[in-house]
Every structure is written in C-alpha cells, then in structure tokens.
Scaffold this active site. Structure first.
Site, mmCIF file in Angstrom:
data_model
loop_
_atom_site.group_PDB
_atom_site.id
_atom_site.type_symbol
_atom_site.label_atom_id
_atom_site.label_comp_id
_atom_site.label_asym_id
_atom_site.label_seq_id
_atom_site.Cartn_x
_atom_site.Cartn_y
_atom_site.Cartn_z
ATOM 1 N N GLU A 83 -9.018 13.086 125.612
ATOM 2 C CA GLU A 83 -9.932 12.489 126.586
ATOM 3 C C GLU A 83 -9.804 13.207 127.922
ATOM 4 O O GLU A 83 -10.349 12.772 128.930
ATOM 5 C CB GLU A 83 -9.680 10.994 126.735
ATOM 6 N N CYS A 115 -7.951 7.161 123.790
ATOM 7 C CA CYS A 115 -6.682 7.512 123.133
ATOM 8 C C CYS A 115 -6.773 7.489 121.608
ATOM 9 O O CYS A 115 -5.797 7.810 120.923
ATOM 10 C CB CYS A 115 -5.580 6.554 123.587
ATOM 11 N N THR A 158 2.155 4.838 135.091
ATOM 12 C CA THR A 158 1.907 4.950 133.643
ATOM 13 C C THR A 158 1.209 6.278 133.315
ATOM 14 O O THR A 158 0.457 6.365 132.360
ATOM 15 C CB THR A 158 1.084 3.760 133.108
ATOM 16 N N SER A 207 -7.309 -4.383 130.234
ATOM 17 C CA SER A 207 -7.054 -3.379 129.193
ATOM 18 C C SER A 207 -5.943 -3.842 128.245
ATOM 19 O O SER A 207 -5.984 -3.572 127.044
ATOM 20 C CB SER A 207 -6.721 -2.013 129.814
ATOM 21 N N HIS A 242 0.442 2.708 119.695
ATOM 22 C CA HIS A 242 -0.013 3.452 120.872
ATOM 23 C C HIS A 242 0.755 2.875 122.062
ATOM 24 O O HIS A 242 0.786 1.657 122.254
ATOM 25 C CB HIS A 242 -1.524 3.272 121.057
ATOM 26 N N LYS A 251 4.692 -5.844 123.751
ATOM 27 C CA LYS A 251 3.692 -6.922 123.690
ATOM 28 C C LYS A 251 2.931 -6.856 122.357
ATOM 29 O O LYS A 251 2.635 -7.887 121.744
ATOM 30 C CB LYS A 251 2.686 -6.786 124.842
ATOM 31 N N ASN A 295 2.561 7.979 129.379
ATOM 32 C CA ASN A 295 1.390 7.923 128.511
ATOM 33 C C ASN A 295 0.908 9.333 128.178
ATOM 34 O O ASN A 295 0.848 10.202 129.064
ATOM 35 C CB ASN A 295 0.261 7.140 129.197
ATOM 36 N N SER A 328 -9.223 2.972 124.415
ATOM 37 C CA SER A 328 -10.008 2.079 125.272
ATOM 38 C C SER A 328 -11.485 2.315 125.051
ATOM 39 O O SER A 328 -11.918 3.381 124.636
ATOM 40 C CB SER A 328 -9.665 2.346 126.738
HETATM 41 N N1 CAA Z 1 11.389 -7.022 137.957
HETATM 42 C C1 CAA Z 1 11.089 -7.078 136.628
HETATM 43 N N2 CAA Z 1 9.832 -7.177 136.166
HETATM 44 C C2 CAA Z 1 8.829 -7.229 137.063
HETATM 45 C C3 CAA Z 1 9.068 -7.167 138.441
HETATM 46 C C4 CAA Z 1 10.410 -7.066 138.901
HETATM 47 N N3 CAA Z 1 10.728 -6.972 140.185
HETATM 48 N N4 CAA Z 1 7.873 -7.229 139.068
HETATM 49 C C5 CAA Z 1 6.920 -7.323 138.111
HETATM 50 N N5 CAA Z 1 7.499 -7.322 136.906
HETATM 51 C C6 CAA Z 1 6.844 -7.366 135.590
HETATM 52 C C7 CAA Z 1 5.674 -8.320 135.510
HETATM 53 O O1 CAA Z 1 6.100 -9.642 135.264
HETATM 54 C C8 CAA Z 1 4.885 -7.710 134.371
HETATM 55 O O2 CAA Z 1 5.467 -8.047 133.140
HETATM 56 P P1 CAA Z 1 4.616 -8.831 132.014
HETATM 57 O O3 CAA Z 1 3.371 -8.027 131.783
HETATM 58 O O4 CAA Z 1 5.518 -8.851 130.834
HETATM 59 O O5 CAA Z 1 4.312 -10.166 132.598
HETATM 60 C C9 CAA Z 1 5.113 -6.204 134.538
HETATM 61 O O6 CAA Z 1 6.273 -6.086 135.380
HETATM 62 C C10 CAA Z 1 3.960 -5.476 135.205
HETATM 63 O O7 CAA Z 1 3.651 -6.167 136.372
HETATM 64 P P2 CAA Z 1 2.148 -6.272 136.869
HETATM 65 O O8 CAA Z 1 1.261 -6.703 135.734
HETATM 66 O O9 CAA Z 1 2.115 -7.070 138.103
HETATM 67 O O10 CAA Z 1 1.902 -4.725 137.192
HETATM 68 P P3 CAA Z 1 0.676 -3.953 137.741
HETATM 69 O O11 CAA Z 1 -0.281 -4.811 138.467
HETATM 70 O O12 CAA Z 1 1.275 -2.812 138.448
HETATM 71 O O13 CAA Z 1 -0.097 -3.437 136.429
HETATM 72 C C11 CAA Z 1 -0.547 -2.143 134.497
HETATM 73 C C12 CAA Z 1 0.526 -2.908 135.286
HETATM 74 C C13 CAA Z 1 -1.727 -3.040 134.253
HETATM 75 C C14 CAA Z 1 0.060 -1.746 133.172
HETATM 76 C C15 CAA Z 1 -0.950 -0.885 135.312
HETATM 77 O O14 CAA Z 1 0.155 -0.018 135.414
HETATM 78 C C16 CAA Z 1 -2.106 -0.145 134.711
HETATM 79 O O15 CAA Z 1 -3.257 -0.448 134.986
HETATM 80 N N6 CAA Z 1 -1.838 0.895 133.839
HETATM 81 C C17 CAA Z 1 -2.888 1.674 133.195
HETATM 82 C C18 CAA Z 1 -3.640 0.894 132.123
HETATM 83 C C19 CAA Z 1 -2.882 0.757 130.841
HETATM 84 O O16 CAA Z 1 -1.961 1.484 130.542
HETATM 85 N N7 CAA Z 1 -3.312 -0.206 130.027
HETATM 86 C C20 CAA Z 1 -2.726 -0.447 128.721
HETATM 87 C C21 CAA Z 1 -3.713 -0.960 127.711
HETATM 88 S S1 CAA Z 1 -5.126 0.157 127.598
HETATM 89 C C22 CAA Z 1 -4.567 1.468 126.662
HETATM 90 O O17 CAA Z 1 -3.595 1.361 125.974
HETATM 91 C C23 CAA Z 1 -5.333 2.745 126.726
HETATM 92 C C24 CAA Z 1 -4.591 3.694 127.607
HETATM 93 O O18 CAA Z 1 -3.762 4.436 127.129
HETATM 94 C C25 CAA Z 1 -4.863 3.664 129.047
#
Ligand code: CAA
Length: 410
Positions: A83, A115, A158, A207, A242, A251, A295, A328
């Site tokens: 991609e 992906c 990521t 996502s 993945h 998860k 990733n 995605s």
């Molecule tokens: N200590 C320990 N854990 C903590 C913490 C701390 N101080 N603060 C936060 N956390 C935990 C949260 O509780 C959360 O855990 P859970 O999901 O188990 O509840 C985790 O850390 C992440 O916290 P947030 O959700 O608040 O983090 P964020 O807002 O930064 O978003 C994300 C995380 C959504 C993955 C972001 O990094 C992102 O958008 N990444 C790109 C998208 C992605 O990878 N999506 C995956 C599915 S899509 C796919 O698979 C296709 C692809 O390749 C992109």
C-alpha cells in the site's frame, strides 16, 4: 488427489535502522508505559531515504535466490502486495522483475488492498497452481511496506518498515496451506491515504473495532466454507495475526477465544483465564519481532509467521496454525497452514533474528531528519539493493556489484 500447495520458502528484509520508542515517548511527552504496555511496542524499524518498497521487497526475495532455494527461471508469477507503492502506474513488481533477473515469461503485477494485498497475492498464487495453469512453475509473492503517519500524531508510535518474500509452490517445504479459507469485506473509512499524501490518515479507535469485526466475519466464513468445527484452541498450535501494534494481536486473540467460547457454549466464567493461558501458548511466540519492527502493513502477519518458523519450526513439524490477515478499508481472511518435516531447514532462510541483531539505533533527531529528507543521498557502502537517484521522474535502483556477480554466476 491434488498435490499440496503452500509456502516453500520465506525470506525477510528489515531496514538497518531502528528507533527506541522509549526515546520517542520521552521527546513527545508520552508515558513510556503507554507504548510498551498499552501498545506492546518497544522499537520500530526506520527506512532511510535510499530504501523504499522496491528495495526492501527485492532484498527479501534476493535472500532466497542467493541461498539457492529458488531459481529465478522457475518463477512464472510475481505478485507484489503493497500500500506504499512508488508510482501510480508502474508496479513495484516490474522493478523487482529486473533487479532479481526473472525471465520475461512471467506475469508481473502489483496488488493493493491496504495490509491485505500480500495475502490476496498468496491466495491468487495458490489458485493459479491448483488450477494447473502454473505447469510446474512457482510464484513469488512479495509483501513490502513502509508504515508512515504524521510526526507527532498518536499513530506515530505504530510506524515501521519491512518486507517478506514467499515462494509458493506444489509440495511446499515450509507450510502447506489448507484450501479452506474465510474472507470478510466491507467498505469502511478506518484507514486510508489519498493519492497526494505520503502519510496515512486513520480513525484509530474505529480501525481497531473494524479489525475485530472483520476477524469475527472471516472466522464465520471459514466455517461456512468447510473449516474445521473443532475448538481452534485445541486444533491450532499457534495463531499469527496481522500486527499493526502488538496489543492489537492480543485484542484479536481475546476476540477469537471469545468467539470460540460462544460458539461451543463453554462456561463464560472461565473465559478470561482461557484467554490468558492460550495467549502465552498461541500468540505470544509470534510477536517478538513485531515488538521491535512495528507495523509493516502487508508484510506484518508474514513477519510473525517468519519469526515463529525461525524459532519453533522444529517443534511444530506436523502441527497446524491459524493466520489472520486484515487490510483496512476493509478485506480480511482467516486461513490455516501445516508445518512439514522440512520446515526447520527452510526456516533457516528467514533471517529475521540476525537482521534485528545487526541494526543501528537512531536518535529521535536522526529519525526526524530521515522523515523530512527531500534528497536520497545513499552512503557509498550500502550493501543491499537500494534507491540511488530519481532522474526525470524515473527511479534508479542499484544492486551492488558483489550481488550482481553472485547472480551472474548462477
Ligand atoms: N500505561 C499503560 N497503558 C496505557 C497508558 C499508561 N500510562 N496510557 C494509555 N494506556 C493504554 C490504553 O489504556 C490503551 O489500552 P487498551 O486499548 O487496551 O485500552 C492503549 O494504551 C492505547 O491508548 P489509547 O487508545 O489512548 O492510544 P491512542 O489514542 O494513542 O491510539 C492507536 C492508539 C489507535 C492504536 C493509534 O496509535 C493509531 O491510530 N494507530 C494506527 C492505526 C492502527 O494501527 N489501527 C489498528 C487496526 S487497523 C489495521 O490493523 C490496519 C493497519 O495496519 C493500519
């Protein structure tokens, strides 16, 4: 009875630079525990300006050719899933065709579905072989990507980069693929990259939900298509997901166990303990490389497979594993494969552990300089295939002399 079809050999390539995510967290003012525990990530691979989807994919495939596990003349189909292609018209695959010295009688295509495209290529290749159209020839499937998000965005942690090359053939020596698979597709805006952008856009939390829904859908379709009715936790020795960030695989693992518990009418009070126990057995052994690479989009699930094979193939001979690929947008697939008696020998070609060992650690400033670079400027001593220049909008790649000589001698 038709011959078994599957992955005969798998080679990997990751860039030689890495960023410690604790360093990035400290500069961005994010708690390190959020990254190490919350996302399960520790380091990410960083591609310098002279490495791209073409060079990484070519280096992964060249590993297999130089090791002598496949002869370029045997390859009749080259499919590259990515991609992060380098041209809107010219496929990554045609650059690889030249760099690897493949024959002109070879179908050469780039595939795209986020992906998922590497898996799409692999499934098309297995159909090509099973149909008889391959006439004994092999397919080379390459999955190669650089995951890039905006600097200082939450998704920045990521990112990653890497490639996997797989030879698909009859009587495969690494992993025989079962003919049953389950797919799930549906149009969603969870992650996308408009044509003019280099960095992806993402609705992060959505996502994650899309991924988990797609897993449920693919599992249901797999069963509808003849997948085993047995408990997956008992019939599978490992599960490769993945892995955009390792916690996502955790998860997904939990969702899969819940799916099985619901389907089989197990006691839901025992669910959490079952998730924890089976995570250690089925999914943790696949994640160590992803924790240090990040990733790699199309390559991600196959890097997990590569790591598992490199570290456990000897113990897994005769065992079946499950694989889940998610792209995605979205399209996803669940399928299974069985390790054979020669798997441990073939797993020696994966090369992941050594490449992780050989990396150079960047500072956050050096990482940002690579991310913002407008020129290529490769050092004189780059050992692998790399991008040397862009002239008149044409990309010029170099395969260093010692490798060219190795190819000339084959
Ligand atoms: N200590 C320990 N854990 C903590 C913490 C701390 N101080 N603060 C936060 N956390 C935990 C949260 O509780 C959360 O855990 P859970 O999901 O188990 O509840 C985790 O850390 C992440 O916290 P947030 O959700 O608040 O983090 P964020 O807002 O930064 O978003 C994300 C995380 C959504 C993955 C972001 O990094 C992102 O958008 N990444 C790109 C998208 C992605 O990878 N999506 C995956 C599915 S899509 C796919 O698979 C296709 C692809 O390749 C992109």
């Amino acid at each position: 009875m038709t011959s078994p079809v599957g992955i005969d050999a798998l080679g990997t390539y990751i860039p030689e630079y890495a960023l410690d995510l604790a360093d990035l967290a400290s500069v961005r003012g994010v708690p390190v525990a959020k990254i190490n525990v919350g996302l399960g990530a520790f380091e990410m691979a960083v591609a310098p300006p002279w490495e791209d989807t073409v060079s990484m994919g070519a280096n992964a495939a060249l590993r297999l050719i130089e090791a002598g596990v496949v002869d370029p003349d045997e390859i009749g189909l080259l499919l590259v899933g990515t991609e992060t292609g380098v041209d809107h018209a010219k496929p990554v695959a045609i650059f690889l065709h030249e760099l690897l010295g493949l024959r002109s009688g070879c179908r050469v295509v780039e595939l795209k579905h986020a992906c998922y495209a590497g898996t799409a290529g692999m499934m098309l290749a297995t159909s090509w072989i099973r149909s008889g159209a391959a006439r004994g020839r092999k397919a080379l499937i390459v999955a190669s990507d650089i995951a890039r998000y905006d600097l200082e965005s939450s998704a920045e942690f990521t990112q990653g980069a890497g490639a996997v090359a797989m030879v698909i053939s009859e009587r495969p020596r690494l992993l025989t693929l079962a003919p049953e698979s389950g797919v799930f597709a549906g149009n969603v805006w969870d992650f996308w990259r408009p044509l003019e952008r280099r960095e992806a856009l993402v609705d992060g939390k959505f996502s994650v939900d899309c991924y988990l829904d797609a897993l449920e859908g693919a599992l249901a379709d797999w069963r509808a298509n003849g997948g085993s009715e047995d408990d997956l936790l008992e019939s599978m020795a490992a599960l490769c997901f993945h892995t955009p960030f390792p916690k996502m695989a955790v998860k997904a693992h939990a969702r899969l166990v819940e799916h099985e518990y619901t389907r089989l009418g197990h006691d839901m009070e025992a669910l959490q303990a079952a998730v924890a126990a089976s995570l250690e057995r089925h999914t943790e052994p696949t994640l160590a490389a992803a924790r240090r690479i990040g990733n790699t989009y199309t390559a991600s699930v196959y890097l997990c497979l590569g790591w598992l094979a490199e570290h456990a193939a000897a113990d897994l001979a005769g065992e079946t594993i499950g694989l889940f690929s998610y792209g995605s947008g979205c399209c996803a697939e669940f399928f299974t494969g069985t390790f054979g008696s020669e798997s441990a020998v073939m797993a020696r070609q994966v090369g992941l552990a050594q490449q992780l060992e050989d990396r150079e650690r960047l500072t956050v400033e050096e990482y940002e300089a690579f991310a913002r670079a407008k020129t290529i400027d490769p050092p004189m001593d780059v050992a692998g295939i790399h991008l040397a220049a862009i002239e008149d909008n044409k990309r010029i790649y170099v395969r260093p002399e010692h490798r060219r000589l190795a190819a000339a001698g084959r």
